[in-house]
Design an enzyme around this catalytic site. Structure first.
Site, PDB file in Angstrom:
ATOM      1  N   HIS A 231      -4.724  31.973 -26.664  1.00 20.27           N
ATOM      2  CA  HIS A 231      -4.482  33.411 -26.730  1.00 20.27           C
ATOM      3  C   HIS A 231      -3.002  33.700 -26.888  1.00 20.27           C
ATOM      4  CE1 HIS A 231      -2.498  34.237 -22.844  1.00 20.27           C
ATOM      5  NE2 HIS A 231      -3.171  33.179 -22.406  1.00 20.27           N
ATOM      6  N   CYS A 232      -2.717  34.954 -27.293  1.00 19.10           N
ATOM      7  CA  CYS A 232      -1.360  35.508 -27.230  1.00 19.10           C
ATOM      8  C   CYS A 232      -1.462  36.794 -26.405  1.00 19.10           C
ATOM      9  CB  CYS A 232      -0.784  35.714 -28.626  1.00 19.10           C
ATOM     10  SG  CYS A 232      -1.828  36.658 -29.763  1.00 19.10           S
ATOM     11  N   SER A 233      -0.790  37.868 -26.792  1.00 20.01           N
ATOM     12  CA  SER A 233      -0.869  39.098 -26.010  1.00 20.01           C
ATOM     13  C   SER A 233      -2.129  39.892 -26.333  1.00 20.01           C
ATOM     14  CB  SER A 233       0.368  39.966 -26.256  1.00 20.01           C
ATOM     15  OG  SER A 233       1.510  39.379 -25.691  1.00 20.01           O
TER      16      SER A 233
END
Length: 344
Positions: A231-233
């Site tokens: 994931h990222c943000s």
């Protein structure tokens, strides 16, 4: 301004004279000063139909044909049902080049897990995760907080931050000055979209970025490396390109790769619409639609990354080997870990 939420609700907080954070499906954490307001948006984290497709077997990045699956086929892009990570979903169900499908529950993509609460830790734990890969920058982790994970999950931090394409700074500057003229000067006339396109090209051209994406693929291919969630943000840009690399390496056709990428828009649309309306209603932006190129996934962005692969390496196969530094062993590991039937 902060936004967090999941399948049930999103809460937006804009705090006076404090640096807060706009997070969640909108794609980034952004900091700016504004008046205080609270907005709660209820959404249904429904799925979207993404046709699972059939390809002819071939090499990495080779030509493939596709056709819709028969009527009644189980849909792919399944939500993980996390209340506070609306874009968390399973890559299982897509068909690879050799005709096999990606197994359910082994390769998962998401927005940030920093806002999950106790009610999400149960479903997360039930996934049997071995690893979580966080692609957020060190600043994002510091400002928004680390992931909240079930016990026994190994965390890998592979930060990706494009200083030459600082979307955060652009948005902060735009929202820090309510002048419509300044906001249009920063975001209008295609500038926001051009910044996003540049970011996606950077994913391909920057050596450090390539190394980070390659490291994620190695983790997915490692023995006992899955189930793995990355994931990222917001689970849109860095996560979107990582998923595109993985699916393309396994031979999933381009239109299906694109459909998976664009699922983010379906999951986040109600929240994006509500936040833009609120920015306008509170006088923070006269033209809040100027932010849409940043908030949405766009096929032009993904196309720009793939075009950079073609321009720099002449195709995905040489990019895999020369650009990412990966070999047949990694591809074999991905097939063993992720595809139905396993085996080599």
């Amino acid at each position: 301004m902060a936004l967090w939420g999941g399948r049930g609700t999103y809460t937006v907080v804009v705090a006076h004279d404090t640096l807060a954070h706009l997070a969640g499906p909108l794609g980034r954490f952004m900091q700016y000063r504004a008046r205080l307001c609270h907005v709660t948006v209820r959404i249904c984290n429904g799925g979207v139909r993404v046709t699972d497709q059939q390809m002819e077997s071939g090499g990495i990045g080779g030509p493939r044909n596709w056709a819709p699956e028969p009527e009644g086929t189980e849909l792919v892009g399944r939500s993980l049902g996390l209340r506070w990570a609306v874009n968390a979903r399973d890559l299982g169900g897509y068909r690879a080049a050799d005709g096999r499908k990606l197994r359910r529950g082994v390769a998962l993509r998401s927005d940030g897990l920093n806002h999950v609460t106790a009610e999400d830790l149960g479903p997360l734990g039930a996934l049997g995760l071995r690893r979580v890969v966080d692609l957020r920058s060190a600043d994002e982790v510091r400002d928004a907080g680390p992931d909240r994970l079930p016990d026994g999950v190994t965390m890998h931090h592979l930060p990706l931050q494009a200083t030459d394409f600082d979307i955060y700074l652009m948005i902060r500057d735009a929202l820090g000055d309510s002048s419509p003229q300044r906001q249009r000067a920063l975001l209008g006339e295609g500038r926001a979209g051009a910044m996003m396109t540049g970011l996606y090209r950077w994913f391909v051209t920057d050596p450090v970025a390539r190394e980070r994406f390659a490291a994620l693929l190695r983790l997915l291919a490692a023995p006992e490396g899955t189930p793995l969630l990355f994931h990222c943000s917001a689970g849109k840009d860095r996560t979107g390109w990582a998923a595109a690399l993985l699916l393309t390496a396994l031979g999933v056709d381009r239109e299906t790769v694109l459909a998976d990428y664009l699922l983010t828009n379906e999951r986040s649309a109600p929240v994006v619409d509500r936040v833009l309306a609120d920015l306008a209603a509170r006088g923070l932006m006269r033209e809040p639609e100027l932010l849409l190129p940043v908030f949405r996934a766009d096929r032009d962005y993904l196309d720009a990354a793939f075009a950079e692969v073609e321009a720099g390496w002449g195709g995905f196969d040489p990019f895999w080997r020369e650009g990412l530094g990966l070999d047949d062993d990694v591809l074999t590991g991905l097939r063993v870990n992720l595809l139905d039937g396993g085996g080599r």
